[in-house]
Design a protein around this motif. Structure first.
Motif, PDB file in Angstrom:
ATOM      1  N   SER A 179     -19.878 -16.108   7.924  1.00 38.01           N
ATOM      2  CA  SER A 179     -19.108 -17.270   7.479  1.00 38.01           C
ATOM      3  C   SER A 179     -19.048 -17.416   5.968  1.00 38.01           C
ATOM      4  O   SER A 179     -18.441 -18.365   5.465  1.00 38.01           O
ATOM      5  CB  SER A 179     -19.706 -18.550   8.092  1.00 38.01           C
ATOM      6  OG  SER A 179     -19.658 -18.507   9.506  1.00 38.01           O
ATOM      7  N   LEU A 180     -19.666 -16.504   5.216  1.00 46.26           N
ATOM      8  CA  LEU A 180     -19.646 -16.604   3.759  1.00 46.26           C
ATOM      9  C   LEU A 180     -18.311 -16.133   3.206  1.00 46.26           C
ATOM     10  O   LEU A 180     -17.576 -15.366   3.848  1.00 46.26           O
ATOM     11  CB  LEU A 180     -20.785 -15.761   3.170  1.00 46.26           C
ATOM     12  CG  LEU A 180     -22.199 -16.146   3.605  1.00 46.26           C
ATOM     13  CD1 LEU A 180     -23.220 -15.199   2.996  1.00 46.26           C
ATOM     14  CD2 LEU A 180     -22.507 -17.586   3.216  1.00 46.26           C
ATOM     15  N   ASP A 181     -17.999 -16.580   1.998  1.00 44.42           N
ATOM     16  CA  ASP A 181     -16.737 -16.216   1.359  1.00 44.42           C
ATOM     17  C   ASP A 181     -16.972 -15.164   0.270  1.00 44.42           C
ATOM     18  O   ASP A 181     -16.432 -15.253  -0.824  1.00 44.42           O
ATOM     19  CB  ASP A 181     -16.058 -17.460   0.767  1.00 44.42           C
ATOM     20  CG  ASP A 181     -16.907 -18.103  -0.308  1.00 44.42           C
ATOM     21  OD1 ASP A 181     -18.144 -17.953  -0.256  1.00 44.42           O
ATOM     22  OD2 ASP A 181     -16.335 -18.756  -1.211  1.00 44.42           O
ATOM     23  N   TRP A 182     -17.765 -14.188   0.582  1.00 42.82           N
ATOM     24  CA  TRP A 182     -18.155 -13.178  -0.401  1.00 42.82           C
ATOM     25  C   TRP A 182     -17.271 -11.936  -0.378  1.00 42.82           C
ATOM     26  O   TRP A 182     -17.513 -11.009  -1.151  1.00 42.82           O
ATOM     27  CB  TRP A 182     -19.602 -12.728  -0.130  1.00 42.82           C
ATOM     28  CG  TRP A 182     -20.641 -13.737  -0.459  1.00 42.82           C
ATOM     29  CD1 TRP A 182     -20.456 -14.976  -1.009  1.00 42.82           C
ATOM     30  CD2 TRP A 182     -22.060 -13.594  -0.262  1.00 42.82           C
ATOM     31  NE1 TRP A 182     -21.652 -15.614  -1.166  1.00 42.82           N
ATOM     32  CE2 TRP A 182     -22.660 -14.793  -0.716  1.00 42.82           C
ATOM     33  CE3 TRP A 182     -22.863 -12.579   0.243  1.00 42.82           C
ATOM     34  CZ2 TRP A 182     -24.043 -14.991  -0.666  1.00 42.82           C
ATOM     35  CZ3 TRP A 182     -24.240 -12.784   0.294  1.00 42.82           C
ATOM     36  CH2 TRP A 182     -24.819 -13.974  -0.164  1.00 42.82           C
ATOM     37  N   TYR A 183     -16.291 -11.856   0.495  1.00 43.75           N
ATOM     38  CA  TYR A 183     -15.710 -10.559   0.806  1.00 43.75           C
ATOM     39  C   TYR A 183     -14.289 -10.356   0.284  1.00 43.75           C
ATOM     40  O   TYR A 183     -13.641  -9.377   0.638  1.00 43.75           O
ATOM     41  CB  TYR A 183     -15.724 -10.358   2.336  1.00 43.75           C
ATOM     42  CG  TYR A 183     -17.060 -10.711   2.920  1.00 43.75           C
ATOM     43  CD1 TYR A 183     -18.192  -9.974   2.595  1.00 43.75           C
ATOM     44  CD2 TYR A 183     -17.219 -11.809   3.769  1.00 43.75           C
ATOM     45  CE1 TYR A 183     -19.442 -10.318   3.097  1.00 43.75           C
ATOM     46  CE2 TYR A 183     -18.461 -12.154   4.278  1.00 43.75           C
ATOM     47  CZ  TYR A 183     -19.563 -11.402   3.937  1.00 43.75           C
ATOM     48  OH  TYR A 183     -20.794 -11.742   4.431  1.00 43.75           O
ATOM     49  N   ASP A 184     -13.815 -11.255  -0.594  1.00 47.13           N
ATOM     50  CA  ASP A 184     -12.477 -11.072  -1.150  1.00 47.13           C
ATOM     51  C   ASP A 184     -12.557 -10.309  -2.464  1.00 47.13           C
ATOM     52  O   ASP A 184     -13.615  -9.838  -2.885  1.00 47.13           O
ATOM     53  CB  ASP A 184     -11.791 -12.431  -1.348  1.00 47.13           C
ATOM     54  CG  ASP A 184     -12.624 -13.386  -2.198  1.00 47.13           C
ATOM     55  OD1 ASP A 184     -13.557 -12.910  -2.878  1.00 47.13           O
ATOM     56  OD2 ASP A 184     -12.350 -14.595  -2.179  1.00 47.13           O
ATOM     57  N   ASP A 185     -11.414 -10.181  -3.140  1.00 50.17           N
ATOM     58  CA  ASP A 185     -11.360  -9.412  -4.388  1.00 50.17           C
ATOM     59  C   ASP A 185     -12.068 -10.100  -5.540  1.00 50.17           C
ATOM     60  O   ASP A 185     -12.272  -9.494  -6.592  1.00 50.17           O
ATOM     61  CB  ASP A 185      -9.903  -9.138  -4.775  1.00 50.17           C
ATOM     62  CG  ASP A 185      -9.289  -8.049  -3.918  1.00 50.17           C
ATOM     63  OD1 ASP A 185     -10.069  -7.294  -3.298  1.00 50.17           O
ATOM     64  OD2 ASP A 185      -8.050  -7.960  -3.846  1.00 50.17           O
ATOM     65  N   ALA A 186     -12.428 -11.361  -5.373  1.00 48.93           N
ATOM     66  CA  ALA A 186     -13.220 -12.036  -6.400  1.00 48.93           C
ATOM     67  C   ALA A 186     -14.708 -11.937  -6.107  1.00 48.93           C
ATOM     68  O   ALA A 186     -15.517 -12.443  -6.878  1.00 48.93           O
ATOM     69  CB  ALA A 186     -12.809 -13.511  -6.501  1.00 48.93           C
ATOM     70  N   ILE A 546      -5.268  -6.516 -11.907  1.00 48.62           N
ATOM     71  CA  ILE A 546      -4.217  -7.458 -12.275  1.00 48.62           C
ATOM     72  C   ILE A 546      -4.633  -8.121 -13.575  1.00 48.62           C
ATOM     73  O   ILE A 546      -4.998  -9.287 -13.603  1.00 48.62           O
ATOM     74  CB  ILE A 546      -3.979  -8.512 -11.168  1.00 48.62           C
ATOM     75  CG1 ILE A 546      -3.955  -7.842  -9.793  1.00 48.62           C
ATOM     76  CG2 ILE A 546      -2.683  -9.264 -11.398  1.00 48.62           C
ATOM     77  CD1 ILE A 546      -3.743  -8.808  -8.652  1.00 48.62           C
ATOM     78  N   PRO A 547      -4.640  -7.387 -14.681  1.00 48.51           N
ATOM     79  CA  PRO A 547      -5.118  -7.948 -15.947  1.00 48.51           C
ATOM     80  C   PRO A 547      -4.335  -9.188 -16.340  1.00 48.51           C
ATOM     81  O   PRO A 547      -3.108  -9.261 -16.197  1.00 48.51           O
ATOM     82  CB  PRO A 547      -4.896  -6.802 -16.939  1.00 48.51           C
ATOM     83  CG  PRO A 547      -4.819  -5.572 -16.082  1.00 48.51           C
ATOM     84  CD  PRO A 547      -4.188  -6.002 -14.809  1.00 48.51           C
ATOM     85  N   GLY A 548      -5.070 -10.183 -16.827  1.00 47.80           N
ATOM     86  CA  GLY A 548      -4.437 -11.370 -17.365  1.00 47.80           C
ATOM     87  C   GLY A 548      -4.215 -12.482 -16.376  1.00 47.80           C
ATOM     88  O   GLY A 548      -3.814 -13.578 -16.747  1.00 47.80           O
ATOM     89  N   TRP A 549      -4.469 -12.209 -15.090  1.00 48.97           N
ATOM     90  CA  TRP A 549      -4.255 -13.248 -14.079  1.00 48.97           C
ATOM     91  C   TRP A 549      -5.579 -13.839 -13.662  1.00 48.97           C
ATOM     92  O   TRP A 549      -6.483 -13.123 -13.270  1.00 48.97           O
ATOM     93  CB  TRP A 549      -3.549 -12.666 -12.839  1.00 48.97           C
ATOM     94  CG  TRP A 549      -2.094 -12.395 -13.087  1.00 48.97           C
ATOM     95  CD1 TRP A 549      -1.567 -11.375 -13.809  1.00 48.97           C
ATOM     96  CD2 TRP A 549      -0.991 -13.161 -12.622  1.00 48.97           C
ATOM     97  NE1 TRP A 549      -0.210 -11.446 -13.821  1.00 48.97           N
ATOM     98  CE2 TRP A 549       0.190 -12.534 -13.105  1.00 48.97           C
ATOM     99  CE3 TRP A 549      -0.874 -14.321 -11.867  1.00 48.97           C
ATOM    100  CZ2 TRP A 549       1.459 -13.036 -12.844  1.00 48.97           C
ATOM    101  CZ3 TRP A 549       0.386 -14.811 -11.601  1.00 48.97           C
ATOM    102  CH2 TRP A 549       1.532 -14.172 -12.084  1.00 48.97           C
ATOM    103  N   ALA A 550      -5.725 -15.147 -13.727  1.00 50.92           N
ATOM    104  CA  ALA A 550      -6.960 -15.822 -13.288  1.00 50.92           C
ATOM    105  C   ALA A 550      -6.862 -16.123 -11.802  1.00 50.92           C
ATOM    106  O   ALA A 550      -5.786 -16.196 -11.230  1.00 50.92           O
ATOM    107  CB  ALA A 550      -7.171 -17.118 -14.075  1.00 50.92           C
ATOM    108  N   THR A 551      -7.996 -16.298 -11.213  1.00 48.42           N
ATOM    109  CA  THR A 551      -8.026 -16.582  -9.773  1.00 48.42           C
ATOM    110  C   THR A 551      -8.660 -17.931  -9.537  1.00 48.42           C
ATOM    111  O   THR A 551      -9.599 -18.313 -10.209  1.00 48.42           O
ATOM    112  CB  THR A 551      -8.807 -15.502  -9.010  1.00 48.42           C
ATOM    113  OG1 THR A 551      -8.848 -15.880  -7.643  1.00 48.42           O
ATOM    114  CG2 THR A 551     -10.230 -15.358  -9.507  1.00 48.42           C
ATOM    115  N   GLY A 552      -8.162 -18.620  -8.556  1.00 47.82           N
ATOM    116  CA  GLY A 552      -8.746 -19.896  -8.181  1.00 47.82           C
ATOM    117  C   GLY A 552      -9.343 -19.842  -6.803  1.00 47.82           C
ATOM    118  O   GLY A 552      -9.246 -20.786  -6.034  1.00 47.82           O
ATOM    119  N   ALA A 553      -9.934 -18.716  -6.443  1.00 48.56           N
ATOM    120  CA  ALA A 553     -10.496 -18.545  -5.099  1.00 48.56           C
ATOM    121  C   ALA A 553     -11.551 -19.613  -4.825  1.00 48.56           C
ATOM    122  O   ALA A 553     -12.444 -19.804  -5.627  1.00 48.56           O
ATOM    123  CB  ALA A 553     -11.113 -17.157  -4.963  1.00 48.56           C
ATOM    124  N   PRO A 554     -11.420 -20.323  -3.725  1.00 46.82           N
ATOM    125  CA  PRO A 554     -12.411 -21.367  -3.423  1.00 46.82           C
ATOM    126  C   PRO A 554     -13.748 -20.758  -3.052  1.00 46.82           C
ATOM    127  O   PRO A 554     -13.828 -19.634  -2.597  1.00 46.82           O
ATOM    128  CB  PRO A 554     -11.795 -22.104  -2.232  1.00 46.82           C
ATOM    129  CG  PRO A 554     -10.956 -21.053  -1.552  1.00 46.82           C
ATOM    130  CD  PRO A 554     -10.418 -20.195  -2.666  1.00 46.82           C
TER     131      PRO A 554
END
Length: 567
Positions: A179-186, A546-554
């Motif tokens: 159930s953790l949110d550790w597995y995305d590109d962030a 994706i240089p220059g793009w910030a992420t708002g991953a919850p």
């Protein structure tokens, strides 16, 4: 390269398992960048905080294994059906009787277990978590149906409602990493390699990173998690049905970890044999001994002549598994042959059980060696002494080992004998019992006797006390062996080579899509990530490629600890 370091109950917390080893590894591999993903075992461990971290640690994310609040996720009809299907498959694979007995599960069972595990992980990713579903009555009913199904374990068919509730609760705790949110590109998806510092729950996030993002997995086991679960689930700990089901679950999980890991690095031959027994491919196993700091013992190792030629030394934690009772009886035999011999027991008791055992050993020593009115020793001068390291006569471990001519290990249970290696660093001849990895560590540089055999232990000690030249030869050989195999430097060099080997064979490939959903060619060039501070201190973590793009991953169900060097 970027390493996702996966830990459970240890580093980077101040207290816990494998803390010192992990810290040395991270500091020794400064050319790499580490993101640490830590599962904690208790509130006290979290409250004690983190150790100081080196600049190559980019970030630390922690999550508790000891508790999980209801995530508040309410599944719709379709999600509930998906959960039931996956949990039925998982429970069926756990409850099914295996023709292989205690060995690895069959290929069919392994595939069923893996498919169900990753199906649950995908559901957790899509819906936001599984805590409520795994605690539901539906999960218990599903588990009961699997226990009653044809072909289920005979012991599982005897499970009653309290047994099913206990097993379901244990599975919920063990599957919390899903159930953790550790597995995305962030998160772990941005790593070049996941390095799990233990099997079981610590390796589960690595399995999911491999499944979701193709990140290769390295698993290090200095203590076999599966064996620990077997020992913890003794007859007094749980009912037979509970023990059988949990043993099956952890066996299936260990087999899945061993099957999917690119390389396994057991810390000794004992752990290696466990891995092979559970189905690990021998060609993917590399034994890497734990690294220890030899510098602390250099002075003692280079000046072996300052020891008491009549003294035997035992160093360690005082507890029943160390079998000091056999050592005391053996020393009684030694005294008959060598009246000048002395025994120094240096160590602190391990908890209340150790305190009680120390009291028993003191009473036994007083009974075996009453104060002598005449003879070699003065009145009140007992030939057995109980001391703690840090006192005036043994301020450091090196001084403790240097206090005697022969170092004795009398254990009946021993994993990797750290104290034996420290004695080898000090250039001391040793007498040890044949338990755990003792023979593998000592090689031909010491005497090894059967455990719980005071007579054999006494004969070996007398042989070395009477032969100073042999003691010197064995001590020199032991120090040379320890410096060759068990130093921090060899450990770090081994893992550096393994990291490069894995990445060279398993490059991480990620597909970046444009707004229309089409793949972008050359979107993730090799130079897209370079360790170091290349952005401002307030910049957010950028998705790779994706240089220059910030992420708002919850961030759900986890806490992010700011470490020095966060970009």
């Amino acid at each position: 390269m970027r390493i996702g370091l996966l830990t459970e109950g240890g580093y980077p917390f101040v207290s816990g398992d494998a803390r010192l080893w992990c810290d040395r590894l991270v500091r020794g591999l400064g050319q790499h960048e580490f993101d640490i993903y830590a599962l904690s075992r208790g509130r006290q461990q979290e409250d004690e905080g983190l150790v100081p971290l080196p600049p190559q640690v980019g970030r630390v994310r922690t999550a508790p294994l000891w508790t999980a609040e209801d995530d508040g996720v309410t599944h719709g009809r379709r999600a509930r059906r998906r959960f039931t299907e996956c949990y039925e498959e998982l429970a069926g694979a756990v409850c099914a009787a295996s023709d292989a007995g205690s060995g690895p599960p069959s290929a069919d069972l392994a595939d069923r277990f893996g498919s169900a595990l990753y199906g649950l992980a995908e559901l957790a990713r899509d819906e936001g978590g599984l805590v409520g579903a795994l605690r539901s009555d539906a999960a218990v009913r599903t588990l009961e149906s699997a226990c009653r199904a044809p072909g289920a374990l005979r012991t599982a068919r005897e499970a009653r409602v309290p047994d099913l509730l206990a097993v379901a609760a244990h599975l919920e705790r063990a599957l919390r990493p899903l159930s953790l949110d550790w597995y995305d590109d962030a998160g772990l998806g941005a790593a070049d390699l996941c390095h799990a510092t233990a099997g079981g729950s610590a390796a589960l996030p690595g399995l999911l990173a491999r499944h979701f993002a193709g990140v290769p997995l390295l698993v290090t086991e200095y203590g076999v998690q599966l064996r620990s679960h077997y020992l913890a689930l003794g007859p007094d700990a749980a009912a037979p049905a509970v023990r059988a089901l949990l043993a099956a679950f952890h066996g299936r999980l260990a087999a899945e970890v061993y099957r999917r890991a690119e390389i396994l690095t057991p810390g000794n031959g004992h752990a290696r044999r466990w891995q092979e027994r559970c189905g690990a491919d021998r060609s993917r196993i590399r034994t890497v001994y734990p690294g220890m700091d030899a510098a602390r013992f250099t002075e003692a190792g280079e000046s072996p002549d300052r020891s008491d030629p009549d003294a035997l030394v035992w160093v360690g934690r005082v507890e029943p598994t160390k079998d000091l009772v056999s050592l005391l009886h053996a020393f009684a035999e030694v005294r008959k042959e060598e009246p000048k011999a002395r025994l120094r027991i240096l160590g602190a008791p391990a908890g209340p059980e150790g305190e009680a055992y120390l009291g028993h050993c003191r009473a036994l020593a007083a009974q075996l060696f009453p104060d002598e009115a005449e003879g070699v020793h003065a009145v009140g001068d007992n030939p057995v002494s109980f001391e703690e390291i840090g006192g005036p006569e043994a301020p450091t471990p090196a001084d403790a080992y240097a206090a005697g001519a022969v170092v004795v290990l009398s254990s009946v249970v021993e994993g990797f004998p750290v104290g034996l290696i420290e004695a080898m660093f000090c250039g001391r001849a040793t007498v040890s019992t044949d338990v755990g990895a003792v023979v593998e560590v000592i090689g031909g540089t010491g005497l090894v006797v059967p455990p719980r055999n005071p007579r054999a232990l006494a004969e070996a000690c007398v042989a070395l006390l009477r032969d100073p030249e042999r003691r010197a030869r064995l001590g020199a050989a032991a120090r040379a062996r320890a410096l060759e195999l068990f130093t921090v430097e060899q450990n770090i060099a081994a893992f550096h080579g393994i990291y490069l080997e894995i990445v060279s064979h398993c490059p991480v490939r990620r597909v970046v899509l444009d707004e229309a959903g089409e793949p972008l060619p050359f979107a993730t060039p090799a130079e897209s990530h370079v360790p170091g501070r290349w952005t401002g201190p307030t910049a957010r973590v950028l998705p790779r490629g994706i240089p220059g793009w910030a992420t708002g991953a919850p961030v759900r169900a986890t806490r992010v600890a700011a470490a020095e060097g966060v970009r």
